[in-house]
Design a protein around this motif. Structure first.
Motif, PDB file in Angstrom:
ATOM      1  N   SER A 334       1.175  -1.517   0.358  1.00  0.00           N
ATOM      2  CA  SER A 334      -0.271   0.380   0.077  1.00  0.00           C
ATOM      3  C   SER A 334       0.642   1.436   0.100  1.00  0.00           C
ATOM      4  O   SER A 334       0.686   2.375  -0.956  1.00  0.00           O
ATOM      5  N   LEU A 346      -7.809   2.571  -3.069  1.00  0.00           N
ATOM      6  CA  LEU A 346      -7.383   1.592  -1.922  1.00  0.00           C
ATOM      7  C   LEU A 346      -8.797   1.044  -1.310  1.00  0.00           C
ATOM      8  O   LEU A 346      -8.696   0.088  -0.568  1.00  0.00           O
ATOM      9  N   ILE A 391      -3.643  -3.743   2.730  1.00  0.00           N
ATOM     10  CA  ILE A 391      -3.706  -2.941   1.391  1.00  0.00           C
ATOM     11  C   ILE A 391      -4.691  -1.872   1.393  1.00  0.00           C
ATOM     12  O   ILE A 391      -3.808  -0.762   0.464  1.00  0.00           O
TER      13      ILE A 391
END
Length: 420
Positions: A334, A346, A391
């Motif tokens: 991430s 995201l 993530i």
């Protein structure tokens, strides 16, 4: 033109080095400490319960009933988030009165006091010392989890601010993994070493106390809150590795002029400002969603699911370490992609994947008695769910609101107040 290019490389290296050290110094005593203390309490569960019972027997001559042993253990565990809530209340005043860096340093007073209580609790025959230590560690985590992203967000250049903010999630995951590893039976998870395991929280605190004073204070705080232009300029030059920071300094001075004469806003006043209301509502929604998404519940059920899948009881602890490694890997991914794809992608992608894997996990649990292979599917879903969380929503910090300490404190209140 070509003669001017070589000096840029050393400047980039200096900027990267100072910024990296700032991230590490803030993180090791910040969110790393939070993740570490969150995970180390799992390993000595039975040992602390036995110690509680033995202590009560030594005092009264009678054993403590099982339900009261469980009650004391529940208090030991739950005093950590309660302390976190108190710490989140202190973070805003600390950040304004002491500054970002000094707040992180002063915060280690809680850590030192807690480590002393943990280390001598067994010798003193007092489980109450463990309870007080957990409360103090929670207060430390509540302060640092709010001030660390504020400090780093104000110290990082604009183009790296998203990635730098994500390092809070990386240090949280790293702390969880380190706590799981140190808590293994072969290390400090044994029946004699558990006081040292709890007191080992002192190590990250000492590392921060040794390193953070060598690094600059937040340039924004120095200029806007203290009005010290010279110190702000010196901090910017150290963090950027160049003397060419006048453009950024001018932007901070414009912000200072806009803020002049205004006092720090309280949380309830933020809702009254139409220019900030939507951002604050977004913060509340995102914070609530992250806390109610069920990631901690997945961690709680992981041991039983691994056991049902046929993993021997003495090997489950190693599988648990694997879950922490998954979150650490996801946080790194991430951090690398957040500036390219954006926070919105995201967040939406992470929650969609979590919804899918959570649904599959529920079906697998319901059908594992009928189909033995469903247990393996449930194990896979645990790792996939944790990866999706790391993530997506796991490390998203509301950067547009980093300029308002009370906003991040409100985010912190949601973190500790809502169940996960």
């Amino acid at each position: 033109m070509e003669e001017d290019e070589p000096p840029l490389q050393p400047r980039t290296q200096i900027q990267g080095r100072v910024l990296f050290l700032t991230i590490c110094a803030a993180g090791i005593g910040g969110t790393f400490q939070f993740g570490y203390n969150l995970s180390i309490i799992n390993a000595p569960t039975l040992h602390i319960q036995k110690f509680t019972n033995d202590t009560w027997r030594a005092r009264t001559g009678w054993p403590l009933p099982d339900h009261l042993v469980l009650l004391v253990w529940s208090l030991i565990v739950s005093l950590y988030p309660l302390g976190g809530l108190f710490g989140a209340l202190l973070a805003g005043p600390f950040a304004i009165m002491l500054g970002r860096k000094k707040s992180l340093l002063v915060n280690n007073v809680f850590v030192v006091a807690a480590a002393v209580l943990f280390g001598f609790s067994c010798r003193a025959g007092s489980f109450e010392m463990i309870m007080l230590g957990r409360l103090l560690m929670g207060m430390s985590a509540g302060v640092s989890m709010n001030i660390q992203p504020m400090y780093l967000g104000e110290s990082a250049p604009k183009e790296l601010r998203g990635a730098v903010a994500m390092t809070s999630a990386i240090f949280t995951a790293l702390g969880i993994v380190m706590g799981q590893v140190v808590g293994l039976r072969e290390l400090l998870g044994g029946p004699q070493a558990w006081p040292l395991l709890l007191a080992s929280c002192l190590v990250p605190g000492v590392l921060q106390l040794a390193s953070l004073p060598l690094l600059p204070e937040s340039p924004r705080y120095v200029l806007i809150d203290r009005g010290d232009r010279a110190t702000c300029l010196a901090a910017l030059q150290r963090l950027r590795g160049t003397t060419e920071v006048m453009v950024e300094l001018a932007e901070l001075e414009e912000e200072r002029a806009a803020c002049q004469g205004r006092r720090a806003r309280r949380p309830w006043e933020l809702f009254k400002d139409s220019a900030l209301r939507r951002q604050v509502i977004s913060l509340v929604v995102l914070g609530s969603a992250m806390e109610l998404c069920g990631n901690d519940a997945i961690y709680a059920y992981a041991s039983s699911v691994f056991h049902e899948a046929g993993i021997p009881q003495d090997k489950v602890q190693y599988a648990i370490v694997g879950t922490g490694c998954c979150e650490l890997l996801a946080a790194f991914i991430s951090c690398l992609v957040i500036e390219r794809v954006g926070r919105r992608v995201l967040l939406i992608g992470g929650y969609c994947l979590m919804t899918w894997w959570g649904s599959v996990f529920t079906v697998a649990l319901c059908l594992q008695s009928s189909f033995p292979w469903m247990s393996y599917l449930a194990v896979s879903c645990i790792f996939a769910f944790i990866l999706s969380f790391g993530i997506g929503p796991g490390g998203i910090v509301p950067l547009p609101l980093c300029a308002f300490p009370w906003c991040l404190c409100m985010w912190g209140h949601l973190h500790w107040f809502l169940p996960s």
